[in-house]
Scaffold this active site. Structure first.
Site, PDB file in Angstrom:
ATOM      1  N   LYS A 124       0.833  -1.206   0.000  1.00 27.18           N
ATOM      2  CA  LYS A 124       0.000   0.000   0.000  1.00 27.18           C
ATOM      3  C   LYS A 124       0.867   1.255   0.000  1.00 27.18           C
ATOM      4  CE  LYS A 124      -2.029   1.794   3.631  1.00 27.18           C
ATOM      5  NZ  LYS A 124      -2.893   2.030   4.814  1.00 27.18           N
ATOM      6  N   ASP A 143      -6.678   1.244   0.861  1.00 27.21           N
ATOM      7  CA  ASP A 143      -6.742   1.513   2.295  1.00 27.21           C
ATOM      8  C   ASP A 143      -8.142   1.156   2.776  1.00 27.21           C
ATOM      9  OD1 ASP A 143      -8.384   3.554   1.394  1.00 27.21           O
ATOM     10  OD2 ASP A 143      -7.435   5.110   2.617  1.00 27.21           O
TER      11      ASP A 143
END
Length: 214
Positions: A124, A143
Site C-alpha cells: 500500500k 486503504d
C-alpha cells in the site's frame, strides 16, 4: 456480474468523482518522494491531519535519507510521538533510510520490488509513492476507504487488500489508477462514511448496489 459491467461502472464512478473532486490527490503534505514516503509510513493507524501536524518540523530537521539514518533514535521518536506507535515508526523510518543510503544512493526507488524491499514499506505504501510521486499506475492503493467503497460499489467482493487490488487493476486503466484511489479515499471520508453513508446526497447513488441498503 460480467466484468464488462463492472468496468463500465468503474468508469462511471471515475468520471463522476473526478468532476466532484477536481485535482484530487493525497491529503498528506509533501514536497519530494522521500517526504511522501516518510509521511505515508507515519500515516499508519492515524489520520493524515495528525501526520501533517508532525511533518513540518520533522522535514525541516531531516532533509535527506542520511539525516534519518544517522538521527538520534530518541530524538526521532520524540518528534514522531504525536503520530502514535512512534517507536515502531521511528525504527521503520530509520531502517528504510539506511537501506536507501546503502543500496540506492539515498534516493527513493521507482519500482514496486525495490520499494517493498525497504523496511516498513508494504504494498500500500509503495503504491502511494509510485502513483503520487512518480505517476506510476502499476497498482492501486487499497486503504480502509478503498476497501469499503469497492465492496459497496460492487467492484470487488474480496476482503483481502491484495485481492481487491487485483480486481481493481482489471477494471481501471493504468494511467487512471492513482487518481481512482485518491477519489475513492476522498469520497469515503466525506460522503460514503463507514457508519453513516450519505446515500441521498451521493452522486453515485443511482449506480451503487448498496445505496438503498445503508
Amino acid at each position: 456480474m460480467p466484468d464488462e459491467t463492472k468496468r463500465r461502472r468503474a468508469r462511471e464512478v471515475l468520471s463522476r468523482l473526478e468532476e466532484l473532486y477536481p485535482g484530487a490527490t493525497t491529503e498528506l503534505s509533501w514536497s519530494n518522494p522521500l517526504e511522501l514516503l516518510v509521511a505515508t509510513i507515519l500515516s499508519a493507524r492515524t489520520t493524515d491531519k495528525t501526520v501533517n501536524k508532525v511533518t513540518p518540523r520533522l522535514f525541516q530537521r531531516y532533509r535527506t535519507a542520511r539525516d534519518y539514518a544517522e538521527a538520534d533514535p530518541n530524538e526521532l521518536e520524540e518528534m514522531l510521538r504525536p503520530s502514535g506507535f512512534y517507536r515502531s515508526k521511528a525504527r521503520a523510518i530509520q531502517g528504510m533510510a539506511r537501506t536507501l543510503v546503502e543500496e540506492h544512493g539515498g534516493e527513493v526507488p521507482r519500482t514496486m520490488e525495490e520499494l517493498t524491499a525497504l523496511p516498513g514499506v508494504g504494498r500500500k505504501t509503495a503504491n502511494v509513492v509510485l502513483g503520487t510521486a512518480f505517476g506510476n499506475g502499476e497498482g492501486v492503493v487499497v486503504d480502509t476507504h478503498v476497501r469499503r467503497l469497492s465492496g459497496r460499489l460492487g467492484l470487488s467482493c474480496e476482503k483481502d487488500p491484495e485481492k481487491i487490488e487485483r480486481d481493481l487493476i482489471e477494471l481501471v486503466p493504468e494511467e487512471k489508477r492513482p487518481l481512482f484511489s485518491h477519489l475513492l479515499i476522498l469520497h469515503g471520508r466525506r460522503v460514503c462514511k463507514p457508519r453513516r453513508p450519505d446515500c441521498p446526497n451521493c452522486v453515485l447513488n443511482d449506480i451503487c448496489p448498496s445505496a438503498f441498503k445503508a
